[in-house]
Design a protein around this motif. Structure first.
Motif: not given
Length: 492
Positions: A410-419
């Protein structure tokens, strides 16, 4: 919230305009991959590595990159970056260009370094590509999937961006490993040495296969590894089993008893403290259960009736450190079998690590367990005096530790890449908490203090490391789309 929505709306619009361009780029990508595969890349051959680096320098420079060879204690690393812009985040891409050695006699083609296009078992002429593409066709050649294919897809995604006049909304750096298939031993020291050059905000790794379901996949970590060699001893030289079969202790029975004492029939390690620090809360279990693994298909593929029960399912099993006997050697077998009591038995062990486990600590626990079974432990072959003084002797040899890593899902990098992945592929995303295998990139994470995520872009049945390594033609388009989506989506 509006800003995030606008970012991904623009990304979707951008990608939709580029679908035709990306499809047109498939054949050029295949042609460039064919050229790259033609350069042998045996990780054990210095001349192979250097020829690949010269090719990479040319291809990256043609795309506007600055390039450099970074000397290490082993083979050089290849580094490239586009001109840096102030005030933008920096994304570091990691891939590798070395490959496993080949045995041409095991391949269904005369030269594993000559890319072959195949429909099922039928070889196709390259001119077939001019009349349309079938996503189920496959490209066969060493490193087609692991890991030259992703490098070429990345380069060709850059070509599409440049043809469209698009700006990448962040800085990018690329580091290509030359010894990944040898364990990347020079990497930790090299990352320290070139820390300022490699300084980045995020790390993206393109290695390994997507989930067998074929759905878009992200992996937030991978297990580490360390290895141990155990040797038990019998008579100083192999002895006639008729004369000494009831007299000289057999080192294979001793080894079998020792190894059996380390795990139970369910596969659980019995060594006290081995699983310390590992707990799976309900949210984690829910995430692991969401991965669409077909347990029946896995059992069928392995031709086993029942799996070990270290975890409740396949994904849970990967959350614990393993203790694996990867090989045993003693005496002679088959047509060369001899009626002897062997002088020694050697067991090779690998231990896959998770972030909660320390490799050196686990090796010490194994050693302590061996001592508890009455063994006198040495680090080289025992002397005559040691043999005369101890009934049970074991040589314990261990090698270094490649550390695991895991990024917060749920890190910002994870959320960006998931999007990015959801908007690019429009399909349900498979999120893997930690992969079973090892990618030796922990030095980047530890030294640069940045989060890392794996973005696999090759088919699961690619035969990496094995004869007939391949990549599906459909994965070429998938990879181009993935890199294009990443390189056109702002991070903030």
């Amino acid at each position: 919230m509006k800003k995030i929505f606008l970012t991904f709306f623009l990304a979707i619009t951008c990608l939709s305009y580029s679908q035709k361009a990306l499809k047109k780029q498939i054949v050029p990508t295949i042609n460039e991959l064919k050229e790259f595969i033609a350069i042998p890349n045996d990780a054990l051959e210095h001349s192979d590595i250097m020829r690949n680096i010269f090719w990479l320098e040319k291809q990256f420079k043609e795309r506007g990159f600055n390039t450099a060879q970074l000397p290490t204690e082993g083979e050089p690393l290849f580094f490239a970056n586009l001109p840096m812009k102030e005030g933008l985040p920096t994304l570091l891409f990691y891939m590798h260009f070395d490959g496993q050695a080949v045995d041409p006699s095991k391949w269904n083609q005369s030269n594993p370094y000559e890319l072959v296009l195949r429909d099922g078992d039928t070889n196709l002429d390259w001119s077939t590509l001019e009349n349309g593409i079938d996503n189920e066709w496959r490209l066969y050649g060493r490193s087609a999937s692991d890991d030259k294919g992703p490098i070429v897809m990345f380069l060709n995604a850059i070509d599409v961006l440049k043809a469209e006049g698009k700006e990448i909304p962040f800085n990018i750096k690329v580091i290509l490993d030359s010894e990944e298939e040898k364990g990347s031993k020079p990497l930790p020291k090299a990352v320290k040495q070139y820390k300022s050059l490699l300084k980045s905000d995020y790390l993206l790794i393109s290695d390994g296969p997507i989930h067998p379901s074929g759905k878009p996949t992200l992996a937030y970590g991978c297990r580490g590894i360390t290895t141990v060699t155990l040797t038990t001893y019998g008579p100083v030289k192999p002895q006639h089993s008729g004369h000494f079969g009831n007299y000289a202790p057999n080192p294979s029975f001793r080894m079998a008893s020792l190894l059996s004492s380390m795990k139970d029939e369910r596969g659980m390690v019995l060594i006290p403290g081995y699983y310390d620090g590992i707990t799976l809360d309900e949210l984690t279990k829910e995430l692991l259960s969401s991965v669409p693994d077909d347990q029946s298909a896995i059992l069928s593929r392995l031709s086993i009736k029942t799996a070990e029960t270290v975890g409740a399912n396949y994904q849970e099993s990967l959350q614990y450190p393993s203790l694996n006997v990867r090989g045993i050697n003693s005496g002679w077998t088959g047509s060369k079998a001899r009626t002897i009591v062997p002088d020694r038995t050697i067991a090779e062990i690998d231990i896959r690590l998770v972030p909660e486990s320390d490799g050196d600590r686990l090796k010490e626990l194994v050693k302590k367990h061996i001592k508890s079974k009455g063994y006198f432990i040495v680090d080289k072959d025992p002397t005559q005096q040691e043999r005369a003084s101890h009934d049970k002797i074991l040589k314990f040899e261990s090698r270094g530790v490649t550390k695991p890593f895991r990024t917060d899902i749920d890190s910002p990098f994870s959320n960006w890449l998931q999007g990015v992945m959801k908007n690019t592929h429009g399909d349900e995303l498979v999120r893997i908490r930690i992969m079973g295998g090892t990618v030796p990139i922990s030095p980047f994470i530890n030294e640069l203090d940045i989060p890392a995520i794996l973005v696999p872009i090759v088919n699961a049945d690619n035969n990496q490391h094995s004869p007939n390594e391949n990549i599906k033609v459909g994965m070429i388009e998938y990879g181009l789309k993935t890199f294009y989506g990443i390189l056109t989506t702002p991070m903030n």
